[in-house]
Scaffold this motif. Structure first.
Motif, mmCIF file in Angstrom:
data_model
loop_
_atom_site.group_PDB
_atom_site.id
_atom_site.type_symbol
_atom_site.label_atom_id
_atom_site.label_comp_id
_atom_site.label_asym_id
_atom_site.label_seq_id
_atom_site.Cartn_x
_atom_site.Cartn_y
_atom_site.Cartn_z
ATOM 1 N N LEU A 319 0.810 -1.216 0.000
ATOM 2 C CA LEU A 319 0.000 0.000 0.000
ATOM 3 C C LEU A 319 0.844 1.267 0.000
ATOM 4 C CD1 LEU A 319 -2.915 -0.850 2.449
ATOM 5 C CD2 LEU A 319 -3.165 -0.055 0.100
ATOM 6 N N LEU A 320 1.846 1.307 0.867
ATOM 7 C CA LEU A 320 2.648 2.531 0.990
ATOM 8 C C LEU A 320 3.358 2.898 -0.307
ATOM 9 C CD1 LEU A 320 3.557 4.819 2.811
ATOM 10 C CD2 LEU A 320 5.479 3.388 3.542
ATOM 11 N N ALA A 326 1.546 7.594 -6.035
ATOM 12 C CA ALA A 326 0.337 8.346 -6.393
ATOM 13 C C ALA A 326 0.436 9.806 -5.964
ATOM 14 C CB ALA A 326 -0.884 7.680 -5.759
ATOM 15 N N PHE A 327 1.135 10.071 -4.873
ATOM 16 C CA PHE A 327 1.198 11.439 -4.331
ATOM 17 C C PHE A 327 2.627 11.994 -4.350
ATOM 18 C CE2 PHE A 327 -2.593 9.560 -2.407
ATOM 19 C CZ PHE A 327 -3.528 10.562 -2.611
ATOM 20 N N GLU A 328 3.414 11.557 -5.308
ATOM 21 C CA GLU A 328 4.819 11.985 -5.331
ATOM 22 C C GLU A 328 4.950 13.490 -5.559
ATOM 23 O OE1 GLU A 328 9.075 10.415 -7.016
ATOM 24 O OE2 GLU A 328 7.317 10.142 -8.288
ATOM 25 N N LYS A 329 4.076 14.061 -6.363
ATOM 26 C CA LYS A 329 4.188 15.502 -6.643
ATOM 27 C C LYS A 329 4.031 16.351 -5.383
ATOM 28 C CE LYS A 329 2.990 15.483 -11.565
ATOM 29 N NZ LYS A 329 2.044 15.968 -12.605
ATOM 30 N N PRO A 330 2.943 16.181 -4.600
ATOM 31 C CA PRO A 330 2.851 16.988 -3.362
ATOM 32 C C PRO A 330 3.950 16.643 -2.354
ATOM 33 C CG PRO A 330 1.054 15.386 -3.503
ATOM 34 C CD PRO A 330 1.720 15.421 -4.829
ATOM 35 N N ILE A 331 4.441 15.409 -2.389
ATOM 36 C CA ILE A 331 5.546 15.039 -1.494
ATOM 37 C C ILE A 331 6.788 15.844 -1.845
ATOM 38 C CG2 ILE A 331 7.149 13.192 -0.860
ATOM 39 C CD1 ILE A 331 4.804 11.212 -1.186
ATOM 40 N N LEU A 332 7.080 15.936 -3.147
ATOM 41 C CA LEU A 332 8.267 16.666 -3.593
ATOM 42 C C LEU A 332 8.118 18.168 -3.376
ATOM 43 C CD1 LEU A 332 9.095 14.755 -6.914
ATOM 44 C CD2 LEU A 332 10.189 14.521 -4.677
ATOM 45 N N LYS A 333 6.890 18.689 -3.570
ATOM 46 C CA LYS A 333 6.653 20.125 -3.393
ATOM 47 C C LYS A 333 6.813 20.564 -1.943
ATOM 48 C CE LYS A 333 3.607 20.910 -7.378
ATOM 49 N NZ LYS A 333 2.232 21.282 -7.823
ATOM 50 N N THR A 334 6.648 19.629 -1.017
ATOM 51 C CA THR A 334 6.733 19.987 0.409
ATOM 52 C C THR A 334 8.051 19.528 1.034
ATOM 53 O OG1 THR A 334 5.580 17.922 1.005
ATOM 54 C CG2 THR A 334 4.234 19.912 0.729
ATOM 55 N N LYS A 335 9.050 19.264 0.193
ATOM 56 C CA LYS A 335 10.348 18.850 0.740
ATOM 57 C C LYS A 335 11.014 20.029 1.460
ATOM 58 C CE LYS A 335 13.192 16.019 -1.352
ATOM 59 N NZ LYS A 335 13.100 14.789 -0.536
ATOM 60 N N HIS A 336 11.742 19.726 2.498
ATOM 61 C CA HIS A 336 12.439 20.740 3.285
ATOM 62 C C HIS A 336 13.680 20.111 3.898
ATOM 63 C CE1 HIS A 336 11.338 19.086 7.285
ATOM 64 N NE2 HIS A 336 10.271 18.659 6.641
#
Length: 700
Positions: A319-320, A326-336
């Motif tokens: 699942l993970l 599926a959500f890689e774009k928002p994950i990358l946009k919120t990298k810090h």
């Protein structure tokens, strides 16, 4: 493994759809799984107290019972309330003053004890018996209705009332436990990892597997309220590492090695599955050790948590990965930039003077072990809940007005001669701490022949096989005084009737005390042995398991020894479960660092240089894991009003931190000190000397 990883990435949409669909039966199973709020039902069937409860139910159709007090009411009004109570569903019988004689009967016809048993000042007492067990829904609904009938002048005490009030608190708090654990875990992971959004994905993925676990409990029968309260929080805490490992592995393959995202995830899945298998086995072994408890609450908790860890592993590689892709774009946009510091300087200092940390180990061991073996434990269940609950108010009133703390039930042979029966009762009456005995002979006295008593009374307490008697005592449940009194009364019963039974909350709790001491030793021995063997095979070493387990055991001694020095009394559940849970869940910290040390030593590094690298590279994962575990449990510990839940989660939270600190500061020195022994007693170090000489020659 790689084939499996590629299959998961290829069919990730199907996996997500199936994963979401499986939530439907899981939620249905979760809703319909019955929760048991009476831990005494987990006593083994072989106990005489449990057998006595069965006799009471089979012979008299009686299960749970309650002592009901009415304050400031006239006898005629109490009689009306009693008549209403008798009509309540699942109320089998009610014994009060008018059960012995009509209210118009002069008091001097009956012995003073019969009247005093039911009346003190303006307060009157009656015993209510249910036809369902103590924690059955029928008994709990009956208690609710009795309280409604009596209103503010009515006080209901006893185990069924306790279970009802406990149920109300637990069902109110449990959703909040999960919310607190999830929110704090998200915050900690968001700060320590390199993306704000990835922490939310982790909690969603873990939350789905938690629902699977809780829903599948429907097939195992009922669930203890303790298990239900901590299972979700504990599963979140112990399986969080698997998600973190997958993410770090994916980042490594995707960005450091430049792979395409599907291939990077396939490799990450393969690497994660290989790595977390060993880690999860130690955790599962710790939980399965609980299944060997005679007190079967351990079986209840052990199976649920072992199943939860297994589902966590499966979710982390199915699942993970699908959620991350599926959500890689928002994950990358919120990298810090993560807040986790570099550990190079700390690693240098920790490994510089190993002898210092060995001394610290020895200095801590003595007081930690002493505190661990001398911490006081409580067994009285009502000590674990707020003191302003209705049943607690009723218990205090019962104690103040009638000097009653505990009620015992005697089951004796119905064919016992009346003379011997009276002698037995007189001996029980003369036992220190006994304030009343309520039965045929004790209630009516010798002046009233049993033959002329109402059949409604005799039928309630006597049949062709057994006679029942209620014994009231001024001693509290689980106290030394009550336990000694139970031994005395049991000896009296044995003198007159070898088959007589003494049952009730007091005797059951005494049995609980006797078996949990044995369970603690068994569970501790099995968990240590099982995890020791797992580490032997995982690290292929005879010496490393001793070092690793010794370090985590020190952390356990510290954690469970602290209450002795703070004057805190801990629950008997804590004393049995925490050491096993902490060992199984945190020994992975030690395995992680040791595995890296082994790799660096084989690469030709000297012990200190190998440990510096192993320490600095491992500390980030260990800190994230320990702090995540802490976050998932600490909030629940602070919030919960049920001490058993609060103390267990506090021990877990503190245990994760203590284990992390011991691994951080003491384990490196232990391994370096015994490096030569480790090499000689372990596989995988065969090339250490050759690699070391080659490195020296190369440097020269």
């Amino acid at each position: 493994m790689l084939k499996f990883g590629r299959a998961v990435t290829k069919h990730r949409k199907v996996i997500l759809i199936i994963g979401l669909l499986l939530l439907i039966p899981s939620v249905i199973g979760y809703i319909n799984t019955r929760v048991n709020f009476d831990v005494l039902v987990y006593l083994p069937d072989t106990m005489e107290t449990v057998q006595g409860q069965d006799i009471l139910r089979d012979e008299f159709n009686k299960g749970g019972f309650a002592m009901v007090m009415f304050e400031g009411m006239e006898n005629k009004d109490v009689a009306k309330a009693k008549a209403k109570i008798e009509k309540v569903d699942h109320v089998d019988s009610v014994v009060w003053y008018d059960s012995v004689a009509d209210l118009s009967t002069p008091m001097d016809i009956l012995p003073k004890q019969a009247y005093d048993a039911f009346n003190k000042g303006d307060t009157t007492l009656m015993a209510v018996f249910f036809d369902t067990p103590t924690s059955d829904d029928g008994s709990l609904e009956a208690v609710e209705e009795i309280r409604e009938i009596g209103g503010k002048q009515c006080f209901v005490s006893g185990m069924s009332a306790f279970v009802l009030d406990l149920k109300v608190i637990a069902e109110t708090e449990e959703p909040i436990y999960v919310a607190i654990a999830g929110i704090l875990a998200v915050i900690v992971m968001a700060l320590l990892l390199d993306s704000w959004f990835i922490s939310l994905i982790f909690v969603i993925g873990l939350g789905i597997t938690i629902i699977y676990n809780m829903g599948s409990n429907l097939f195992f029968g009922d669930l203890s309220y303790i298990t239900k309260a901590i299972a979700a929080v504990l599963q979140l805490a112990v399986t969080m590492d698997y998600s973190i490992f997958l993410w770090h592995s994916y980042e490594e393959h995707r960005y450091d090695l430049g792979m395409k995202r599907e291939e990077a995830m396939a490799n990450a899945i393969a690497k994660t599955l290989t790595s977390v298998t060993g880690s999860s086995i130690t955790t599962i072994a710790g939980f399965l050790a609980l299944c060997f408890m005679t007190f079967t609450l351990g079986l209840n908790l052990g199976i649920v948590m072992a199943k939860g860890v297994l589902l966590g592993v499966i979710g982390s590689v199915t699942l993970l990965p699908a959620l991350i892709l599926a959500f890689e774009k928002p994950i990358l946009k919120t990298k810090h930039k993560p807040l986790m510091p570099k550990f190079d300087k700390l690693s240098d200092k920790v490994t510089k003077r190993p002898a210092v940390w060995i001394v610290v180990f020895l200095v801590l061991l003595g007081p930690a072990l002493y505190g661990y073996t001398h911490t006081d434990v409580y067994y009285n269940l009502d000590a674990s809940v707020p003191q302003d609950l209705p049943f607690k108010v009723a218990n205090n009133k019962l104690s103040d007005e009638f000097d009653l703390h505990t009620e015992l039930i005697v089951l004796s042979d119905a064919s016992l001669p009346e003379k011997e029966s009276r002698e037995m009762i007189n001996e029980i009456n003369n036992t220190d701490g006994v304030v009343l005995t309520l039965g045929l002979e004790s209630g009516v006295g010798p002046a009233v022949p049993e033959a002329i008593l109402p059949s409604s009374l005799s039928g309630k307490v006597k049949n062709e096989n057994w006679e029942m008697m209620l014994v009231g005592t001024e001693y509290a449940v689980a106290s030394d005084e009550l336990n000694n009194q139970i031994d005395t009364i049991s000896a009296i019963l044995d003198k007159y009737d070898k088959n007589a039974k003494l049952i009730g909350e007091g005797p059951c709790t005494k049995d609980l005390i006797d078996i949990t001491d044995h369970d603690f030793k068994v569970v501790t021995a099995i968990s240590v042995a099982a995890i020791f063997l797992i580490i032997i095979f995982a690290l292929q070493s005879l010496s490393l398991p001793i070092i690793l387990v010794a370090c985590i055991e020190l952390a356990i001694f510290i954690n469970l020894g602290i209450p002795f020095y703070t004057g805190t009394v801990m629950s008997f559940i804590d004393s049995i479960c925490i050491s096993t849970i902490q060992l199984g869940a945190t020994v992975d910290y030690a395995i992680l660092m040791t595995t890296r040390y082994k790799r660096e030593r084989n690469g030709g590094l000297a012990p200190r240089e190998a440990m510096k690298i192993a320490h600095s590279k491992s500390m980030s994962s260990i800190c994230v894991s320990a702090l995540g575990f802490f976050a998932a449990t600490f909030g629940v510990a602070i919030y919960s009003n049920i001490d058993i839940i609060s103390s267990m989660t506090m021990f877990m939270a503190r245990g994760a931190i203590v284990s992390g600190l011991v691994v951080m500061f003491i384990l490196p020195s232990m391994i370096m000190l015994f490096d030569k022994i480790v090499i000689k007693t372990s596989k995988g170090f065969e090339n250490v000397e050759g690699a070391f000489r080659h490195k020296e020659e190369t440097n020269a």
